[in-house]
Design a protein around this motif. Structure first.
Motif, short mmCIF file in Angstrom:
data_model
loop_
_atom_site.label_atom_id
_atom_site.label_comp_id
_atom_site.label_asym_id
_atom_site.label_seq_id
_atom_site.Cartn_x
_atom_site.Cartn_y
_atom_site.Cartn_z
N ILE A 79 0.84 -1.20 0.00
CA ILE A 79 0.00 0.00 0.00
C ILE A 79 0.87 1.25 0.00
N ARG A 80 1.97 1.23 0.75
CA ARG A 80 2.89 2.39 0.74
C ARG A 80 3.50 2.59 -0.65
N THR A 81 3.93 1.49 -1.25
CA THR A 81 4.55 1.58 -2.58
C THR A 81 3.55 2.07 -3.62
N SER A 82 2.32 1.60 -3.54
CA SER A 82 1.29 2.03 -4.50
C SER A 82 0.99 3.51 -4.33
N SER A 83 1.02 3.96 -3.08
CA SER A 83 0.75 5.38 -2.83
C SER A 83 1.87 6.26 -3.35
N SER A 84 3.12 5.81 -3.20
CA SER A 84 4.25 6.61 -3.67
C SER A 84 4.38 6.57 -5.19
N THR A 117 -7.98 -11.21 11.82
CA THR A 117 -6.96 -10.78 10.86
C THR A 117 -7.28 -9.40 10.30
N PHE A 118 -8.53 -9.17 9.91
CA PHE A 118 -8.90 -7.87 9.36
C PHE A 118 -8.87 -6.78 10.43
N GLN A 119 -9.18 -7.12 11.65
CA GLN A 119 -9.09 -6.14 12.72
C GLN A 119 -7.64 -5.69 12.93
N SER A 120 -6.72 -6.66 12.95
CA SER A 120 -5.30 -6.32 13.09
C SER A 120 -4.82 -5.50 11.89
N LEU A 125 -2.98 -0.36 9.57
CA LEU A 125 -3.11 0.65 8.52
C LEU A 125 -3.34 2.04 9.11
N GLN A 126 -4.21 2.12 10.09
CA GLN A 126 -4.51 3.41 10.70
C GLN A 126 -3.34 3.96 11.50
N GLN A 127 -2.52 3.08 12.03
CA GLN A 127 -1.39 3.53 12.84
C GLN A 127 -0.20 3.98 12.00
N SER A 128 0.04 3.30 10.89
CA SER A 128 1.29 3.54 10.18
C SER A 128 1.15 4.01 8.74
N VAL A 129 -0.01 3.88 8.13
CA VAL A 129 -0.13 4.22 6.70
C VAL A 129 -1.12 5.35 6.48
N THR A 130 -2.37 5.12 6.84
CA THR A 130 -3.42 6.09 6.53
C THR A 130 -4.56 5.98 7.53
N PRO A 131 -5.18 7.11 7.88
CA PRO A 131 -6.35 7.03 8.76
C PRO A 131 -7.65 6.72 8.02
#
Length: 722
Positions: A79-84, A117-120, A125-131
């Motif tokens: 997800i980070r790579t796709s965003s960049s 799994t989806f909860q983790s 994602l909210q902590q390190s990538v996007t809210p």
């Protein structure tokens, strides 16, 4: 409440000063202690149970995070790579930016485990990538408008209105600010949100890359159960999202239970070409279960144990029903609850220090229960007569002996599991897996019988004698690594002896041992006799003698001697420490063995339960007046029970009119109508309606169905009622 005023007005009545005392809600401990055997120790048992319950949950969550860490980290990197990639200016990046980045996450058919799994994943994602993360399920997205509404509400955290819905009333407009359900609304909200974030800290200087990264944080939409979505709804949603990809950095995550080909089956090429799909595979559920059993159950630190039958029930439910590790843990927790609730001596099922302290606090009733244990009775039979008298009459003396027995039980478990792992490391790579491929299979064998007495163990030892030197040394080295960390004198001594054997292996001369001349002479002597004329029987006898003489005269090499020494040492470890749990005194305090209870709760049979409830409603309604003999139709029973028992007296086809008349006769007797009166057994509107409702409920439960074979008849579907 009355007033003395004549004119109209608004009157206020204050509540009285005396407040009613509310009845306190029952606690978990009160539920546990209600109907609990051995009430004098119920509080201590509840505390131990609660501690073990919390330990199971926390350890399971930690294991879940560890097992999913690799696939989740790779997802975050994607997800980070796709965003960049969207911010690059080259032609390939622009072509890739016109597609929606999509992660196809294959989780397996263990659907109940997917929520964790989806909860983790959402939290990471909210902590390190996007809210901006939204998760949707198929059951709440039956149409495109519902899917769009759920996505917007969870991203924008506001009320979203759909065009064809009724306008909300004025009061709701004051409470919530509603938004229109469209992606253009989401784009406007995202633009305003990112501008606000970028201009929110005017005092701090930000680099252009940091500012750009904040402004283009991806919007992640998670489809938890892709197979359950309506393909048409999913296609339309993707087509709409592709038109806004230049304004909204969308990223999809597809949760797949079966196989990645599901995407090609649900989406045509015109839709799937709009997605940039990358596949991610999670750990299989069988590997997950093996890790949970290895790290959680097969450890001496966890005092609660399962018998072989209970373990087989839980594993069979896992393998043949749902493949859910979460449900396996719930079954373990159920067994834990039943053990501490029904076994008063489970107060000793804890760590050794706590157990020794609890022994000194046992009551006379608990000591009598110890004297009635089958394992303690076997222990008594081995003692002398005076010792038996002291154990049966002196409570203080029995407590001292129980402390020694508890220590021996903990020592048994401390030596059992390392030896089990050593044997598994030696035999798990053998051809055809004589003792099982998983450690749980070997554990079940050891729980059922003495493993060294089984044919599979003997065949495994024969196969070990055929191993090459390098393979045998590698297996013994793994055993040393298993035994070294164990805090037990016997295991440490065993590790030292294995190290010595390995040192001898390294010093071996690989040259083959020479055959002595006497062997050649002994072999050559019968060959001379073969030159003579002889029959088939004499020839067979001579060949057997040659084979026997060569076997006796063959001298073992140094490697073979060392190999036999190593395997004999492993065999002595197995016979010393892998004995049956039933052979240990007081094993009942730690082992739960009621497999029927676990099977009844976890693998229930609904039809049998429904038939039992309809035949004997007194047990479910807890009303003694509803008790009846077998085959008797009780007139005070509920209408559904009456019609059910009447239908048991019929054949394959049931005449509805005859059934109605029989029902009216039974109900009339319940209403106290005189049997000689004209109204007895007559069908009025109320009885007719009650009968129709009961018949409809029987049809809903699957006992009857409508049929066209005869008019006014229904077909019976079940036979052999309770």
């Amino acid at each position: 409440m009355a007033t003395t005023s004549v004119s109209k007005g608004c009157f206020v009545f204050k509540p009285s000063a005396q407040k009613k005392k509310r009845k306190a809600a029952p606690t978990l401990e009160s539920y546990f202690c209600h109907g609990c055997e051995g009430t004098e120790s119920s509080e201590a048992r509840f505390q131990l149970f609660q501690h073990l319950w919390d330990t199971v949950e926390t350890d399971t969550e930690v294991l879940q995070d560890e097992l999913n860490r690799k696939v989740l980290d790779s997802l975050l990197d994607f997800i980070r790579t796709s965003s960049s990639t969207r911010r690059h200016s080259n032609w390939a990046a622009q072509m890739r930016a016109s597609e929606i980045p999509t992660a196809a996450l294959v989780l397996g058919v263990n659907i109940p485990d997917h929520d964790m799994t989806f909860q983790s994943l959402s939290e990471l994602l909210q902590q390190s990538v996007t809210p901006y993360v939204a998760s949707v399920q198929a059951k709440e997205c039956g149409a495109l408008k519902h899917l769009m509404k759920r996505v917007l509400e969870r991203l924008m955290d506001t009320v979203v209105t759909v065009d064809d819905e009724d306008e909300p009333d004025q009061s709701s407009n004051h409470l919530h600010r509603s938004s229109h359900c469209s992606l253009s609304t989401l784009c406007d909200w995202y633009t305003a949100k990112t501008k606000k974030c970028s201009s929110g800290t005017p005092g701090k200087k930000q680099s252009s890359s940091d500012r750009d990264e904040q402004q283009r944080r991806p919007v992640v939409i998670i489809f938890k159960d892709l197979e359950a979505f309506n393909p048409r709804v999913l296609q339309d949603f993707i087509l709409i999202c592709s038109r806004y990809i230049d304004r909204l950095p969308l990223t999809f995550i597809f949760g797949i239970a079966t196989s990645p080909s599901t995407i090609q089956r649900m989406l045509p090429h015109s839709v799937s070409s709009l997605l940039c799909i990358e596949l991610f595979q999670s750990l299989s559920c069988t590997q997950h279960l093996a890790t949970v059993i290895d790290k959680l159950i097969l450890t001496p630190q966890f005092p609660f144990k399962l018998s072989s039958k209970v373990m087989q029930v839980l594993i069979s439910i896992f393998l043949y029903h749902d493949f859910s590790v979460r449900n396996f843990i719930k079954g373990l927790q159920l067994a834990l609850l039943e053990h501490f609730h029904t076994q008063p001596l489970s107060v000793l099922c804890c760590r050794k220090e706590r157990a020794l302290l609890n022994v000194t606090q046992l009551s006379h009733g608990d000591l009598e229960r110890i004297r009635q244990l089958p394992s303690f009775k076997r222990y008594l039979e081995k003692q002398e007569s005076q010792e038996r008298v002291n154990l049966m009459t002196d409570d203080a003396y029995l407590k001292g002996v129980c402390q020694k027995l508890v220590k021996a039980l903990h020592k048994y478990h401390k030596n059992y599991y390392p030896t089990l792992r050593c044997l598994h490391s030696l035999t798990s790579s053998l051809p055809r897996y004589p003792l099982g491929k998983q450690i749980r299979e070997l554990h079940l064998i050891c729980l059922e019988s003495n493993v060294w007495e089984t044919e599979d163990y003997q065949s495994a030892m024969k196969l070990l004698k055929m191993l090459a030197k390098a393979d045998l040394m590698a297996s013994l080295q793994r055993c040393v690594e298993i035994l070294q960390p164990v805090k037990s004198k016997k295991m440490k001594n065993a590790a030292v002896q294995l190290k010595e054997i390995l040192a001898k292996f390294k010093q071996l001369d690989t040259a083959a041992a020479e055959i002595t001349p006497s062997v050649d002479n002994s072999i050559a002597s019968p060959i001379k006799n073969l030159q003579k004329k002889t029959d088939l029987f004499q020839l067979q006898k001579m060949l057997l003698e040659m084979n026997e003489s060569s076997r006796r005269s063959k001298k073992l090499s140094r490697f073979e001697n060392l190999r036999n020494e190593a395997l004999d040492f492993i065999d002595s470890l197995v016979t010393s420490h892998l004995s049956l749990p039933e052979s240990q005194t007081l094993y009942e305090v730690c082992y739960y063995s009621s497999s029927a209870t676990v099977r009844r709760h976890l693998n229930a049979t609904p039809r049998t339960s429904i038939q039992a409830a309809l035949s004997n409603p007194c047990y479910y309604l807890q009303n003694d007046s509803l008790k009846a003999e077998d085959g008797m139709v009780l007139n005070v029973a509920p209408d559904l029970c009456i019609t059910y028992k009447l239908h048991l007296e019929c054949g394959r086809l049931i005449n509805l009119y005859d059934w109605l008349e029989a029902y009216a006769t039974v109900v009339s007797a319940a209403e106290g109508i005189d049997p000689d009166s004209d109204s007895f057994g007559k069908v009025d509107e109320v009885r007719h309606a009650r009968f129709i409702r009961a018949v409809s409920e029987l049809e809903f439960l699957g006992f009857i169905k409508s049929t066209k074979q005869k008019t006014d008849h229904v077909a019976r579907l079940t036979w052999g009622g309770c």
